[in-house]
Motif scaffolding. Sequence first.
Motif, PDB file in Angstrom:
ATOM      1  N   CYS A   1       0.831  -1.211   0.000  1.00 41.65           N
ATOM      2  CA  CYS A   1       0.000   0.000   0.000  1.00 41.65           C
ATOM      3  C   CYS A   1       0.864   1.258   0.000  1.00 41.65           C
ATOM      4  CB  CYS A   1      -0.945   0.004   1.202  1.00 41.65           C
ATOM      5  SG  CYS A   1      -2.043  -1.414   1.266  1.00 41.65           S
ATOM      6  N   GLY A   2       2.015   1.186  -0.650  1.00 38.91           N
ATOM      7  CA  GLY A   2       2.859   2.354  -0.796  1.00 38.91           C
ATOM      8  C   GLY A   2       2.370   3.232  -1.923  1.00 38.91           C
ATOM      9  N   SER A   3       3.272   4.007  -2.503  1.00 40.51           N
ATOM     10  CA  SER A   3       2.876   4.949  -3.546  1.00 40.51           C
ATOM     11  C   SER A   3       2.251   4.240  -4.743  1.00 40.51           C
ATOM     12  CB  SER A   3       4.090   5.763  -3.994  1.00 40.51           C
ATOM     13  OG  SER A   3       4.570   6.546  -2.924  1.00 40.51           O
ATOM     14  N   VAL A   4       2.928   3.224  -5.266  1.00 41.42           N
ATOM     15  CA  VAL A   4       2.411   2.511  -6.440  1.00 41.42           C
ATOM     16  C   VAL A   4       1.141   1.748  -6.089  1.00 41.42           C
ATOM     17  CG1 VAL A   4       2.890   0.699  -8.130  1.00 41.42           C
ATOM     18  CG2 VAL A   4       4.668   2.353  -7.543  1.00 41.42           C
ATOM     19  N   GLY A   5       1.158   1.016  -4.971  1.00 40.67           N
ATOM     20  CA  GLY A   5      -0.003   0.226  -4.584  1.00 40.67           C
ATOM     21  C   GLY A   5      -1.233   1.066  -4.310  1.00 40.67           C
ATOM     22  N   SER A   6      -1.041   2.193  -3.607  1.00 39.46           N
ATOM     23  CA  SER A   6      -2.192   3.049  -3.291  1.00 39.46           C
ATOM     24  C   SER A   6      -2.771   3.675  -4.554  1.00 39.46           C
ATOM     25  CB  SER A   6      -1.791   4.134  -2.290  1.00 39.46           C
ATOM     26  OG  SER A   6      -0.821   5.017  -2.839  1.00 39.46           O
ATOM     27  N   LYS A   7      -1.901   4.102  -5.462  1.00 39.63           N
ATOM     28  CA  LYS A   7      -2.397   4.699  -6.713  1.00 39.63           C
ATOM     29  C   LYS A   7      -3.155   3.655  -7.548  1.00 39.63           C
ATOM     30  CE  LYS A   7       0.068   8.727  -6.638  1.00 39.63           C
ATOM     31  NZ  LYS A   7      -0.395  10.090  -6.806  1.00 39.63           N
ATOM     32  N   MET A   8      -2.587   2.459  -7.662  1.00 40.37           N
ATOM     33  CA  MET A   8      -3.243   1.427  -8.465  1.00 40.37           C
ATOM     34  C   MET A   8      -4.568   1.021  -7.841  1.00 40.37           C
ATOM     35  SD  MET A   8      -0.230  -1.034  -9.990  1.00 40.37           S
ATOM     36  CE  MET A   8      -1.316  -1.649 -11.279  1.00 40.37           C
ATOM     37  N   ALA A   9      -4.609   0.901  -6.516  1.00 39.67           N
ATOM     38  CA  ALA A   9      -5.849   0.528  -5.843  1.00 39.67           C
ATOM     39  C   ALA A   9      -6.935   1.568  -6.098  1.00 39.67           C
ATOM     40  CB  ALA A   9      -5.603   0.360  -4.343  1.00 39.67           C
ATOM     41  N   MET A  10      -6.565   2.840  -6.035  1.00 34.42           N
ATOM     42  CA  MET A  10      -7.551   3.899  -6.265  1.00 34.42           C
ATOM     43  C   MET A  10      -7.993   3.924  -7.725  1.00 34.42           C
ATOM     44  SD  MET A  10      -8.151   5.181  -3.325  1.00 34.42           S
ATOM     45  CE  MET A  10      -9.072   6.668  -3.744  1.00 34.42           C
ATOM     46  N   HIS A  11      -7.051   3.736  -8.655  1.00 32.75           N
ATOM     47  CA  HIS A  11      -7.417   3.685 -10.077  1.00 32.75           C
ATOM     48  C   HIS A  11      -8.410   2.543 -10.328  1.00 32.75           C
ATOM     49  CE1 HIS A  11      -4.760   6.786 -11.360  1.00 32.75           C
ATOM     50  NE2 HIS A  11      -3.643   6.109 -11.204  1.00 32.75           N
ATOM     51  N   LEU A  12      -8.119   1.375  -9.763  1.00 34.39           N
ATOM     52  CA  LEU A  12      -8.992   0.220  -9.981  1.00 34.39           C
ATOM     53  C   LEU A  12     -10.358   0.449  -9.349  1.00 34.39           C
ATOM     54  CD1 LEU A  12      -6.396  -2.623  -9.287  1.00 34.39           C
ATOM     55  CD2 LEU A  12      -7.366  -2.010 -11.504  1.00 34.39           C
ATOM     56  N   ALA A  13     -10.370   0.972  -8.124  1.00 39.47           N
ATOM     57  CA  ALA A  13     -11.636   1.202  -7.434  1.00 39.47           C
ATOM     58  C   ALA A  13     -12.480   2.230  -8.175  1.00 39.47           C
ATOM     59  CB  ALA A  13     -11.380   1.658  -5.999  1.00 39.47           C
ATOM     60  N   ARG A  14     -11.842   3.289  -8.701  1.00 38.00           N
ATOM     61  CA  ARG A  14     -12.591   4.311  -9.442  1.00 38.00           C
ATOM     62  C   ARG A  14     -13.131   3.759 -10.761  1.00 38.00           C
ATOM     63  NH1 ARG A  14     -11.825   9.262  -7.027  1.00 38.00           N
ATOM     64  NH2 ARG A  14      -9.945   9.486  -5.769  1.00 38.00           N
TER      65      ARG A  14
END
Length: 758
Positions: A380-393
Motif C-alpha cells: 500500500c505504498g505509492s504505487v499500490g495506493s495509486k493502483m488501488a484507487m485507479h482500480l476502485a474508481r
Amino acid sequence: MAEEELRSHGEQFLLAAQTHAECRAGRLIKVADDGCLIELDLNVEMPIDYKVDGASPNGIRTTEAVTVKLWPNYPWSSPSFYLRSDFPRNLPHLQPGPLTQLPRPCLVDGSQREYFFQFGLVELGIFHLVHQLVLWLQRAAEGTLIHHGRGWEPTLRRDLSDVMVVDAEACRTAVDRNGGYRVLKADFVRSGTDESLIGRDAWTWLNASQEQVPLKRDDKELFVRRKRNGLWSGDTVCCLIWPDKLPTGVEFVAASYMPETVDSYRRLLERADELHCGRALRVFLDNLERCFRGFNLEAPLPIGIILCARRPASLIGSKSNIELLPYAFDIRAMKQRSSLFAAGDNEPVAPVMQIDATNATLLRNVSGAPVVPPVAVIGCGSVGSKMAMHLARSGIKISVVSDNGHLRPHNMARHALARAECANAKAPELAKELELLGQKPAVQQGDAVVDLAVRETRKLILPKEVGYAINTTASLSVREALSVLLAKDVKPRLAEAALFGRGDGGFLLVEGASHNPTLSDLVAELYASITDNRLRKLLFDPAFGLTEVQIGQGCGALTMPMTDMRLSAMTAALTEEFVGCTQNTIAAGSIIIGSKAETSSDTKWQRQDVSPFQVVDIEGPEGWTIRLSQNVLTKIRSEVALYPTVETGGLLIGMCSARLRAITVVDVIDAPPDSVRTASCFVLGTQGLKAAIKARHRESGNTLFDVGTWHSHLADQGPSALDRATAKKLAMERPPPSVLLIAAPTRLYSLMHKGASK
C-alpha cells in the motif's frame, strides 16, 4: 440591464426566430427589469388526419403558442421556453414543476446554455433552439418523444435543487410482488432557517443508506438535528415504498407517463395512489406520527420518500423496470401539535433529484471500464495506493489490502493519500479511502513474507473470491514468497507492478495459468530478453536506481527520487495494462514494459507473452527443481538436431534461489569451438567461454549468471557415472549451486551434487 436594452434583445430574438419556416408569427408581450417576454406561434407538422381535427389525439395543436423569456443577463443566459397552461402534461421530456407553473419542455440533452453558446452568433443560437422546440412539438404530436426500442425513459429530475443519494440498484432489488416498504437510515444537510420550508425557500441533500431501522417511539437517536457551518445537518429516515399487487394477484404496472407535478402532501398521496403505493405510504406516515408521540423537536426535520413505479419495460441504462421517484418534506414535531404536518394537505413536498450512491456499478459505468474480477493488493505504498484507487474508481472490487508499513511525512510526496497525521498504518488508511468509493476491503497488516507461508494467514492475503492479486511492494522477498507457493495454494492469478529508472520506466508481470510461469520466472525472462538500449539503461544503470533521501535529522530513507506527476503517469498506464490483461486471459504469462522518451512524455510499451516453463526435478538435493524457459528448450533442441549422431551441449544462463529451491534458466551460451563431441561423451571447451559469460552477465545488468551446463544423450538414459563425477567436480569448483542438465531424445534429466545446494 435597462429595459431599452432588453427590448432590443427581444426584437433581435423575434427577427431570428421568424427566419425559421415553422414560426408563423411572434410578438413582444412584456419588457420589465426582470426580463423580456415573447410569444411565438409555431406550426406543428402532423399526419393529415390530425390536421383535420386541429390537434393530435394527445392534445397537441397544429399551431402552438409558446412563451419565451429572456432573462436580465441575456445573452449570457439561454432563453427559457414555456408552453400554454393547458398543454398536456402526461408527456416525457417535460421539466418537473407544479401545476401552478407553465410546463417547460426539455429541448436538448445536457446544458441548454452550452447548446445555445456553441453556435457563436446569437442569431444562430436562437434559430437552433427554435428548431429544437419545433422538433419537440412534432414528436409530442406523433407520440415519439420516448424511443420505445431503447426502454422506458425516466421522469426528468435533472434541474431540481433537492438531492437524494441512494443505491438505486439495491432499492430495486428490494421490490417484490406483494407491496410494502422499508425504513432506511439516512443523514441530511439542509439550508434555511427554522421558518424555511423544503420545496419553497430551503434545499436539502439526503444520503439514504441501505441500513433498515425500526420506528420506535421517542427515538431521540434516530432523529438528530445540529447546526454546522451555517447549515443544518443530522440524522433522519428515508422510506422506500413499492406497489401492492392487484386483487387478481397480478403485479401492478404503471404504464402511463406521469408528469412530475407533486408539490404538496395531498399531491404526494395522490401520486402514491396512482402507483398503488398509497397503502404502504399511509402506514409509514402513521408509524412516523406514533414514533414522535411525546418527542418534541423545535425545528423542521427532512424526511425522504422513494416511490417505486413498476414500468412496462426496463429503464434506459438499466436491466430493471423499477423507476424510483424520490421526494422530500419537512416534519415539525412542535409542542401541542395536532400533526407532524403543520399545513396538513398543503404541506410542501419537493420532488428531488435521485443520484446513485457511490458504488462499483456506478463507477464502472461512468468510467466505461470493463468488468474485472475482484483484486487483492499487496503493498500500500505509492504505487499500490495509486493502483488501488485507479482500480476502485473503475468499479473494480478491491477485496483486501495488505501492508505492514506506516505512513510517514515523506510518503506524502507521492502517496495516493494525503494525511495530516502520518502515524497510522498504510493498509487501514487506504481501506478508509476506498470505503469512500463504496468499497469494503479487508485489511491485512502482517509481514507478507511470513504470512504467505502459513495457510490461515495466506487465505487472508489471497482470499478465494479474488481473481487477481497484484504485488506492488517492489520487494524481492515478497515476490519469492509468492513464487514459492504451490499451484493448489494459489487461487488468484498473480501479478506484479513496479517502476524503475526514477519513474521513467515501469513493468507489469502477469503469471501464467496454474502458477506457471511464476513472477520469479518472469523477472528472469525480463532480464534475459531486454535489448532496447533505453530500457537497459533505465533498468540496470545504478544512476537511475535507489538513493538515500534525508527525511529527518540523522534519518534517511532508501527511495527512488521522482515526482508525483511521473509516478502517477506511469502507475496509471500500468493499471490500464493490468486491466487489459484481465480481459485477454491466456495460459501464458505476460511481461509488459514501458519507458518514457528522454526528451518528452511519450511512453512506449512492449508486450511479451511467456509460455509455461518446463520444470524438472533435480536428482541430488531434496526439493530442488530446474525451471527452463521455452526459449531455452527451443535452443537446446535446435542444437541437438544439428548433431544427431554425437553428444553436444552448452552453458546454462539464469538465476538461482535457495529459498525457492529453484534454478531458473532463461538463456544458453553455445559450446566454445574447442568443445569435443563424440557418440558417448561431450566435453565443454574453454576457448572464449569466460569472456562470453562475463559479457552475458553485463548485458543482463549483472543479474544473470552461468548456473550450470547441459549436454545431450543419444538414448533415453539418465546420468552416467561420468555425469555424476562431473556434477561432483562442479560442486567443488563453483561456490553457487551448479546444475547438470541432460537432454535425452524424449525427456530431460537433471543432476546436482548434494553439497552444491548447501
